[in-house]
Design a protein around this motif. Structure first.
Motif, short mmCIF file in Angstrom:
data_model
loop_
_atom_site.label_atom_id
_atom_site.label_comp_id
_atom_site.label_asym_id
_atom_site.label_seq_id
_atom_site.Cartn_x
_atom_site.Cartn_y
_atom_site.Cartn_z
N UNK A 339 54.37 -10.35 12.31
CA UNK A 339 55.53 -9.46 12.21
C UNK A 339 55.80 -9.06 10.76
N UNK A 340 55.63 -10.00 9.83
CA UNK A 340 55.86 -9.70 8.42
C UNK A 340 54.85 -8.68 7.90
N UNK A 341 53.64 -8.70 8.49
CA UNK A 341 52.58 -7.79 8.04
C UNK A 341 52.46 -6.56 8.93
N UNK A 342 53.43 -6.35 9.82
CA UNK A 342 53.33 -5.26 10.78
C UNK A 342 53.20 -3.91 10.09
N UNK A 343 54.07 -3.64 9.09
CA UNK A 343 54.00 -2.36 8.39
C UNK A 343 52.69 -2.18 7.65
N UNK A 344 52.24 -3.25 7.00
CA UNK A 344 50.96 -3.19 6.28
C UNK A 344 49.82 -2.91 7.25
N UNK A 345 49.88 -3.51 8.42
CA UNK A 345 48.82 -3.30 9.41
C UNK A 345 48.76 -1.85 9.86
N UNK A 346 49.90 -1.17 9.90
CA UNK A 346 49.90 0.25 10.29
C UNK A 346 49.17 1.09 9.25
N UNK A 347 49.41 0.77 7.97
CA UNK A 347 48.72 1.49 6.90
C UNK A 347 47.22 1.25 6.98
N UNK A 348 46.84 -0.02 7.13
CA UNK A 348 45.43 -0.38 7.15
C UNK A 348 44.74 0.21 8.37
N UNK A 349 45.44 0.24 9.50
CA UNK A 349 44.86 0.82 10.71
C UNK A 349 44.51 2.29 10.50
N UNK A 350 45.40 3.01 9.82
CA UNK A 350 45.14 4.43 9.53
C UNK A 350 43.98 4.56 8.56
N UNK A 351 43.93 3.67 7.57
CA UNK A 351 42.82 3.69 6.62
C UNK A 351 41.50 3.45 7.34
N UNK A 352 41.47 2.51 8.27
CA UNK A 352 40.24 2.19 8.99
C UNK A 352 39.74 3.39 9.78
N UNK A 353 40.65 4.13 10.39
CA UNK A 353 40.25 5.33 11.12
C UNK A 353 39.61 6.35 10.20
N UNK A 354 40.20 6.55 9.02
CA UNK A 354 39.64 7.49 8.05
C UNK A 354 38.30 7.00 7.50
N UNK A 355 38.19 5.68 7.28
CA UNK A 355 36.95 5.11 6.77
C UNK A 355 35.82 5.27 7.79
N UNK A 356 36.15 5.14 9.08
CA UNK A 356 35.12 5.25 10.11
C UNK A 356 34.50 6.65 10.13
N UNK A 357 35.32 7.68 9.88
CA UNK A 357 34.78 9.04 9.85
C UNK A 357 33.74 9.19 8.75
N UNK A 358 34.05 8.69 7.57
CA UNK A 358 33.10 8.77 6.47
C UNK A 358 31.89 7.91 6.71
#
Length: 480
Positions: A339-358
């Motif tokens: 729960x403490x890392x929930x916001x950070x996980x949202x950022x990283x999840x978006x980053x992972x999606x962008x990284x997968x495209x590249x």
């Protein structure tokens, strides 16, 4: 602070000196923004506006660097896994090359510049002394990708920018322009104002990748830096911190005010009295005289509240936790930590999606070069590109006891998860497939050891039985 985003560079599909100049000028407009973002990361932050400290101290508490370093460490602290379909031999060969090239370091470099600048690039190229493609990270201050102005926004060309000083001591821009098939080199004098005169100094040479080999990555859809939204708060925090130190310095150098007495009339007498006071720490005054320091009264408690609020807002809006916060540390359970890392996980999840495209585009470039020796433009990828995935093992604080109990339930009676999948959920296991092989090898070794033990015991029992029979036969012969 108004955020000026670096939009995509749009040009005409035909590569001409004019097209290159238009793209280059668009890229140049973004350089002040990139430079400012870089400055904030390294600690060269703004103290020039009216809200900033007017004193001598320019203290920087660099939250911007903290945000990037925490996010990069969280996402890239463990080596990522490359997976593909079971029968994809070509894909596995590509992954073997990437692992041999230690692409983990390239992923980290991409992640750092995505966090700092909001976008970055990766150049796939053929080394001069190797037969295998390789890649390197190119930050947005030294490269860009130009797109066509249509719905698909296909990349028209990618540019890597260098500059050098020629024999006439003129700074020259040197562009390596990668289109779908070729790479060419263009130059122009940096002293020229737009439009510049670009000249091709090296003729086009096939690069052999079948598409533009410069890959652009974005941190998010708007290509914003991870700390771009909190730079005003960062400035205010630094200003407050600097003002507090100025006040402390002022207190240490406070002016001594004497009422009803004098330490001298002439400058010589005053200087002599000052030296005596400094040496002996004693001041003699008349009965009605008063000595006191002239200092500015500050509400330290109120200032601390404001400082704490700035720090809290910085972490809140950046969605990166303060790891030094007592409420974050401690014996928190795995669920509480999540729960403490929930916001950070949202950022990283978006980053992972962008990284997968590249990453997918990188795999296509590798596949084309490795498996299409004739450079056939109609080539269909031999590797199963759609199933070639990069998975990041997030560097999260682990509650191993909680994780072990949960996985034991999931893989035990009424099994709902395979052991192979369970191993991928444990960050302490960097390579689940290799770990499976090790576990199976240990199991086989244990079975063989047990079998040998039983075989040895059975043999010994048979030998003992035979010795007893021989002994008994010997005794019977003696009796006779």
């Amino acid at each position: 602070m108004k955020v000026q985003l670096s939009d995509d560079i749009i040009v005409d599909p035909e590569i001409t000196p004019r097209t290159i100049d238009i793209a280059f000028n668009q890229w140049m407009r973004f350089q002040p923004r990139y430079q400012k973002l870089k400055d904030y990361y390294i600690g060269e932050q703004d103290f020039n506006s009216e809200i900033h400290s007017k004193g001598q101290n320019k203290i920087v508490a660099n939250h911007c660097r903290y945000i990037t370093d925490v996010l990069v460490g969280y996402q890239f602290g463990n080596e990522p896994r490359y997976t593909t379909s079971e029968k994809d031999i070509a894909g596995k060969d590509i992954f073997d090359i990437m692992k041999a090239q230690d692409k983990w370091n390239v992923e980290i470099a991409i992640g750092e510049d995505l966090s700092r600048f909001g976008r970055t690039n990766e150049l796939v190229y053929m080394p001069l002394d190797k037969d295998e493609p390789n890649s390197t990270e190119i930050d947005p201050m030294h490269g860009f990708v130009a797109y066509s102005g249509d719905v698909e926004k296909d990349s028209v060309f990618g540019v890597v920018v260098f500059s050098y000083v020629n024999n006439d001591e003129q700074t020259i821009y040197r562009l390596y322009v990668y289109d779908v098939a070729n790479v060419s080199v263009w130059e122009a004098d940096s002293a020229q104002s737009a439009p510049r005169t670009w000249q091709m100094v090296e003729a086009p040479v096939p690069h052999g990748f079948g598409r533009v080999p410069l890959i652009e990555y974005k941190n998010n859809r708007l290509a914003m830096s991870d700390y771009e939204g909190i730079m005003d708060l960062q400035d205010a925090y630094n200003s407050l911190l600097s003002d507090r130190q100025d006040n402390q310095d002022s207190f240490a150098q406070a002016m001594l005010v004497l009422s009803g007495s004098m330490i001298g009339i002439t400058m010589e007498e005053i200087e002599k009295s000052k030296n005596i006071l400094k040496e002996h720490k004693v001041l003699q005054l008349d009965d009605d005289a008063v000595a006191q320091y002239l200092v500015k009264t500050t509400d330290e408690a109120g200032v601390q509240i404001v400082q704490d609020q700035y720090a809290s807002d910085i972490h809140k809006f950046a969605m990166v936790p303060d790891l030094s916060d007592e409420q974050f540390a401690g014996n928190a359970s795995g669920v509480a930590m999540a729960y403490k890392l929930f916001g950070t996980d949202q950022i990283v999840s978006r980053k992972q999606s962008m990284m997968q495209k590249g990453f997918t585009r990188r795999c296509k470039l590798y596949d084309y070069r490795l498996n299409n020796p004739t450079m056939n433009p109609a080539y269909v990828p031999l590797a199963d590109i759609d199933h070639m995935i990069i998975t990041f093992n997030l560097n999260t604080p682990q509650d191993l006891q909680y994780t072990a109990q949960a996985l034991q339930i999931l893989t035990g009676g009424g099994q709902v998860m395979s052991l192979q999948t369970a191993r991928t959920l444990i960050t302490a296991i960097p390579d689940p497939e290799k770990e499976t092989e090790l576990v199976n090898a240990e199991h086989e070794e244990s079975v063989l050891r047990t079998r040998d033990t039983f075989d040895y015991d059975a043999t010994e029992k048979e030998n003992e039985r035979m010795r007893e029979e021989e002994s008994n036969d010997g005794e019977t012969d003696t009796d006779e």
